[in-house]
Design an enzyme around this catalytic site. Structure first.
Site, PDB file in Angstrom:
ATOM      1  N   SER A   1      -9.633 -10.314  -2.945  1.00  0.00           N
ATOM      2  CA  SER A   1      -9.137 -11.481  -3.225  1.00  0.00           C
ATOM      3  C   SER A   1      -8.992 -12.636  -2.185  1.00  0.00           C
ATOM      4  O   SER A   1      -9.028 -13.744  -2.288  1.00  0.00           O
ATOM      5  CB  SER A   1      -7.687 -11.511  -3.948  1.00  0.00           C
ATOM      6  OG  SER A   1      -7.949 -10.739  -5.256  1.00  0.00           O
TER       7      SER A   1
ATOM      8  N   CYS B   1     -11.851  -0.252  10.078  1.00  0.00           N
ATOM      9  CA  CYS B   1     -11.444   1.026   9.903  1.00  0.00           C
ATOM     10  C   CYS B   1     -12.167   1.986  11.077  1.00  0.00           C
ATOM     11  O   CYS B   1     -11.594   3.306  11.136  1.00  0.00           O
ATOM     12  CB  CYS B   1     -12.086   1.576   8.459  1.00  0.00           C
ATOM     13  SG  CYS B   1     -13.616   1.445   8.195  1.00  0.00           S
TER      14      CYS B   1
ATOM     15  N   GLU C   1      -2.724   4.080  10.634  1.00  0.00           N
ATOM     16  CA  GLU C   1      -3.746   2.965  11.266  1.00  0.00           C
ATOM     17  C   GLU C   1      -2.930   1.546  11.499  1.00  0.00           C
ATOM     18  O   GLU C   1      -2.284   0.912  10.505  1.00  0.00           O
ATOM     19  CB  GLU C   1      -4.877   2.762  10.144  1.00  0.00           C
ATOM     20  CG  GLU C   1      -5.817   2.127  10.310  1.00  0.00           C
ATOM     21  CD  GLU C   1      -6.873   2.188   9.074  1.00  0.00           C
ATOM     22  OE1 GLU C   1      -6.644   2.123   7.862  1.00  0.00           O
ATOM     23  OE2 GLU C   1      -8.249   2.253   9.190  1.00  0.00           O
TER      24      GLU C   1
HETATM   25  N1  LIG Z   1     -11.791   1.140   5.445  1.00  0.00           N
HETATM   26  C1  LIG Z   1     -11.373  -0.129   5.788  1.00  0.00           C
HETATM   27  O1  LIG Z   1     -12.249  -0.601   5.844  1.00  0.00           O
HETATM   28  C2  LIG Z   1     -10.200  -0.651   5.075  1.00  0.00           C
HETATM   29  C3  LIG Z   1      -9.127  -0.210   5.331  1.00  0.00           C
HETATM   30  N2  LIG Z   1      -7.976  -0.900   4.967  1.00  0.00           N
HETATM   31  C4  LIG Z   1      -6.662  -0.252   5.325  1.00  0.00           C
HETATM   32  O2  LIG Z   1      -5.716  -0.577   4.133  1.00  0.00           O
HETATM   33  C5  LIG Z   1      -4.524  -1.305   4.336  1.00  0.00           C
HETATM   34  C6  LIG Z   1      -4.433  -2.474   3.351  1.00  0.00           C
HETATM   35  O3  LIG Z   1      -5.354  -3.195   3.170  1.00  0.00           O
HETATM   36  P1  LIG Z   1      -5.520  -3.880   1.715  1.00  0.00           P
HETATM   37  O4  LIG Z   1      -6.674  -5.144   1.755  1.00  0.00           O
HETATM   38  O5  LIG Z   1      -4.458  -4.034   0.997  1.00  0.00           O
HETATM   39  O6  LIG Z   1      -6.681  -2.639   1.175  1.00  0.00           O
HETATM   40  P2  LIG Z   1      -6.915  -2.171  -0.295  1.00  0.00           P
HETATM   41  O7  LIG Z   1      -7.249  -0.902  -0.307  1.00  0.00           O
HETATM   42  O8  LIG Z   1      -5.629  -2.681  -1.223  1.00  0.00           O
HETATM   43  O9  LIG Z   1      -8.061  -3.300  -0.910  1.00  0.00           O
HETATM   44  C7  LIG Z   1      -9.180  -3.134  -0.781  1.00  0.00           C
HETATM   45  C8  LIG Z   1     -10.091  -3.695  -2.156  1.00  0.00           C
HETATM   46  O10 LIG Z   1      -9.477  -2.880  -3.035  1.00  0.00           O
HETATM   47  C9  LIG Z   1      -9.168  -3.594  -4.130  1.00  0.00           C
HETATM   48  N3  LIG Z   1      -7.874  -3.079  -4.767  1.00  0.00           N
HETATM   49  C10 LIG Z   1      -6.516  -3.076  -4.610  1.00  0.00           C
HETATM   50  N4  LIG Z   1      -5.739  -2.452  -5.317  1.00  0.00           N
HETATM   51  C11 LIG Z   1      -6.760  -1.781  -6.195  1.00  0.00           C
HETATM   52  C12 LIG Z   1      -6.478  -1.206  -7.482  1.00  0.00           C
HETATM   53  N5  LIG Z   1      -5.254  -0.703  -7.784  1.00  0.00           N
HETATM   54  N6  LIG Z   1      -7.685  -0.760  -8.020  1.00  0.00           N
HETATM   55  C13 LIG Z   1      -8.773  -1.346  -7.477  1.00  0.00           C
HETATM   56  N7  LIG Z   1      -9.061  -2.041  -6.645  1.00  0.00           N
HETATM   57  C14 LIG Z   1      -7.940  -2.481  -5.670  1.00  0.00           C
HETATM   58  C15 LIG Z   1      -8.502  -4.889  -3.279  1.00  0.00           C
HETATM   59  O11 LIG Z   1      -8.499  -6.100  -4.277  1.00  0.00           O
HETATM   60  P3  LIG Z   1      -7.331  -7.372  -3.899  1.00  0.00           P
HETATM   61  O12 LIG Z   1      -7.940  -7.812  -2.506  1.00  0.00           O
HETATM   62  O13 LIG Z   1      -7.654  -8.238  -5.173  1.00  0.00           O
HETATM   63  O14 LIG Z   1      -6.170  -6.657  -3.986  1.00  0.00           O
HETATM   64  C16 LIG Z   1      -9.672  -5.091  -2.378  1.00  0.00           C
HETATM   65  O15 LIG Z   1     -10.794  -5.617  -2.976  1.00  0.00           O
HETATM   66  C17 LIG Z   1      -5.107  -2.047   5.883  1.00  0.00           C
HETATM   67  O16 LIG Z   1      -4.124  -2.228   6.516  1.00  0.00           O
HETATM   68  C18 LIG Z   1      -5.798  -0.990   6.333  1.00  0.00           C
HETATM   69  O17 LIG Z   1      -5.175   0.106   6.935  1.00  0.00           O
HETATM   70  C19 LIG Z   1      -7.968  -2.403   4.617  1.00  0.00           C
HETATM   71  C20 LIG Z   1      -9.269  -2.686   4.171  1.00  0.00           C
HETATM   72  C21 LIG Z   1     -10.489  -2.032   4.854  1.00  0.00           C
HETATM   73  O1  LIG Z   2     -18.436  -1.283  11.683  1.00  0.00           O
HETATM   74  C1  LIG Z   2     -18.730  -1.339  10.471  1.00  0.00           C
HETATM   75  O2  LIG Z   2     -19.551  -1.083   9.732  1.00  0.00           O
HETATM   76  C2  LIG Z   2     -17.543  -2.249  10.039  1.00  0.00           C
HETATM   77  C3  LIG Z   2     -16.291  -1.266   9.590  1.00  0.00           C
HETATM   78  C4  LIG Z   2     -16.041  -0.988   8.324  1.00  0.00           C
HETATM   79  C5  LIG Z   2     -14.820  -1.295   7.850  1.00  0.00           C
HETATM   80  O3  LIG Z   2     -14.082  -1.439   8.658  1.00  0.00           O
HETATM   81  O4  LIG Z   2     -14.285  -1.084   6.739  1.00  0.00           O
END
Ligand SMILES: NC(=O)C1=CN([C@@H]2O[C@H](COP(=O)(O)OP(=O)(O)OC[C@H]3O[C@@H](n4cnc5c(N)ncnc54)[C@H](OP(=O)(O)O)[C@@H]3O)[C@@H](O)[C@H]2O)C=CC1
Ligand SMILES: O=C(O)CCCC(=O)O
Length: 477
Positions: free
Chosen positions: A179, A285, A380
């Site tokens: 969002s 990540c 993290e």
């Molecule tokens: N692996 C990675 O690349 C990432 C890891 N993170 C980690 O997660 C932490 C929190 O980040 P955050 O953005 O809140 O990550 P989230 O996992 O909450 O969000 C990622 C996606 O999932 C959606 N989402 C959230 N809750 C639900 C649900 N119950 N069902 C379905 N979809 C859902 C979000 O939608 P919406 O935006 O509408 O809430 C967004 O599109 C970060 O600080 C980091 O540590 C975060 C981002 C990427």
């Molecule tokens: O290097 C990448 O491909 C981006 C990292 C992906 C992530 O943080 O979710």
């Protein structure tokens, strides 16, 4: 208001743009200004998008691979032709420096090119038959409608990694972006329209995460869930997806160790640590989260890293030369503060930065004297904080590095070839950078083990996540 044809405040469903009465505001993290709104859709509209994707599937999967490949290549070309404009849109909604944003657009485009090329190489097998009068044929088929949920930190590239593979394999897609960064995702709707992608093949909708997630998981027409984001949400989605035994790919959180051995090329290690730690202001990540430095080089490495991090220019991502944009939101800033507060209370020392700046910026920070009992060793940070842990032996470094429930990326620096292989094999991670701080490329498999998830994106393996294997037995020869 953003002056760009890619800036769309409606969702792209079944080849049409659809608005809603209820909306979500979207702001620019650099200024705090609301730049627009997007629809707050829920289950009903998600079901509509799924129906559209389901209706489009039979035709899409039936097209020759070369035709699907041509569409992927057109998406690649459209991204590259509009790299600057799409990069600016990404910077405005997400905050990362424009150079990084443009790099992300190119990275996203590379997935469409790669998977467009791979689409034509989905081979099957003829297995030697144990019967003289029967033949065994193995083919690969697209899994069906794919539900994709992506985060805010790479709003253009994360959709690309999923949608490019899905479209190339013959699947259709319902994509829900974060969002906080919906516009880079909705821009794919503009591209889909402009290149004439058949309607329903790619649908992008914004709204209530829980409602959209539930519909994607519970609607039996969706045959696969692919998610990048936090581990708790990933686990919830994976467990809901079992109701209809959907395929799942989960790219979840990391807690990447970055190990510097005594015999490392220190300048190379410092450059790698800066790239790995401070890319996207630490919000990836695969960012190094725990930096382990062998005792013999600890002090000199700390000094060099602090000097390099100090030189990073912090500011609005649209300003020329800026290398560190704002963090995504207040919660992101608070988490960095919390990790620093916890570490310093337990004895760590701030040798660079340590403070937020007005707005959502955080100074590039380096901590020394960090130990395993501190929060930063377990969680993290997702921010520009480099915590330096001291270690004595190779065995200790491996033990500490593996002492986490995560297993996405790990890095280490050494000039000893034997150690390079030993440590690479001993690290319990899906990705290992040896003398390299940036590992991402569309041609290599990206993904983790343990709580960092399952499945691989990019590379020749990335297509398998979107394909089912079918075994055909032909008898009566
Ligand atoms: N692996 C990675 O690349 C990432 C890891 N993170 C980690 O997660 C932490 C929190 O980040 P955050 O953005 O809140 O990550 P989230 O996992 O909450 O969000 C990622 C996606 O999932 C959606 N989402 C959230 N809750 C639900 C649900 N119950 N069902 C379905 N979809 C859902 C979000 O939608 P919406 O935006 O509408 O809430 C967004 O599109 C970060 O600080 C980091 O540590 C975060 C981002 C990427
Ligand atoms: O290097 C990448 O491909 C981006 C990292 C992906 C992530 O943080 O979710």
């Amino acid at each position: 208001m953003i002056d760009s044809r890619f800036f769309r405040q409606e969702c792209y469903i079944d080849g049409a743009w659809i608005g809603a009465d209820e909306t979500i505001p979207v702001d620019n993290p650099a200024t705090g200004e609301v730049i627009g709104t997007v629809p707050k859709f829920a289950r009903k509209e998600t079901a509509k998008a799924i129906d559209a994707a389901h209706a489009a599937f039979a035709d899409w999967r039936g097209r020759p691979a070369a035709e699907r490949a041509a569409y992927c290549l057109k998406i690649h070309d459209a991204l590259m032709a509009n790299q600057e404009e799409l990069g600016r849109l990404l910077t405005i909604e997400m905050g990362k420096p424009l150079a990084e944003a443009k790099g992300e657009v190119a990275y996203a485009a590379a997935f469409f090119k790669w998977f467009g090329e791979e689409a034509r190489r989905v081979y099957g097998d003829v297995v030697p038959s144990p019967w003289a009068d029967k033949r065994i044929v193995v083919t690969k088929e697209p899994v069906g409608v794919v539900g994709s949920i992506t985060p805010w930190n790479f709003p253009t590239a994360m959709i690309a990694r999923k949608a490019a593979a899905a479209l190339a394999a013959g699947c259709t897609v319902v994509a829900k972006p974060a969002s906080q960064t919906p516009y880079s995702a909705l821009a794919y709707g503009v591209i889909a329209e402009e290149i004439g992608l058949p309607k329903g093949v790619l649908n992008i909708l914004t709204g209530s995460a829980a409602a959209i997630g539930d519909e994607l998981c519970e609607n039996p027409k969706v045959r696969k869930i692919t998610f990048t984001g936090s581990t708790p949400v990933g686990k919830e989605l994976a467990s809901k997806a079992t109701k209809h035994m959907k395929r799942v790919s989960m790219e979840l959180g990391g807690n990447a160790p970055f190990i510097v051995f005594d015999d490392a090329d220190l300048d190379r290690a410092v450059a790698g640590a800066v790239a790995s730690k401070y890319r996207n202001s630490g919000q990836t990540c695969v960012c190094s989260n725990r930096i382990y430095v062998q005792a013999g080089v600890y002090d000199v490495f700390a000094e060099k890293l602090a000097a390099a991090a100090k030189a990073l220019k912090v500011g609005d991502g649209l300003e020329p030369g800026v290398q560190q944009g704002p963090l995504i939101d207040e919660a992101g800033v608070r988490k960095v503060e919390e990790h620093i507060e916890d570490a310093t209370k337990k004895g760590a020392k701030v040798i660079l930065g340590g403070k937020r700046r007005e707005g959502l910026w955080f100074e590039p920070t380096v901590l020394t004297g960090v130990t395993a009992d501190m929060l930063v060793a377990r969680e993290e940070t997702f921010g520009p904080l480099a915590p330096l842990f001291r270690f004595e032996t190779e065995e200790e470094a491996i033990r500490l590095a593996n002492d986490t429930e995560y297993g996405l990326a790990a890095y280490f620096y050494t000039r000893d070839l034997g150690r390079a292989f030993r440590v690479m094999e001993a690290l319990e991670y899906g990705i290992v950078g040896v003398n390299e701080g940036i590992i991402s490329t569309e041609v290599a498999p990206f993904g983790g083990v343990k709580d960092s998830g399952m499945g691989r994106e990019g590379s020749k393996y990335g297509l398998d996540d979107y394909l089912n294997i079918k075994y055909g037995l032909i008898g009566g020869l």
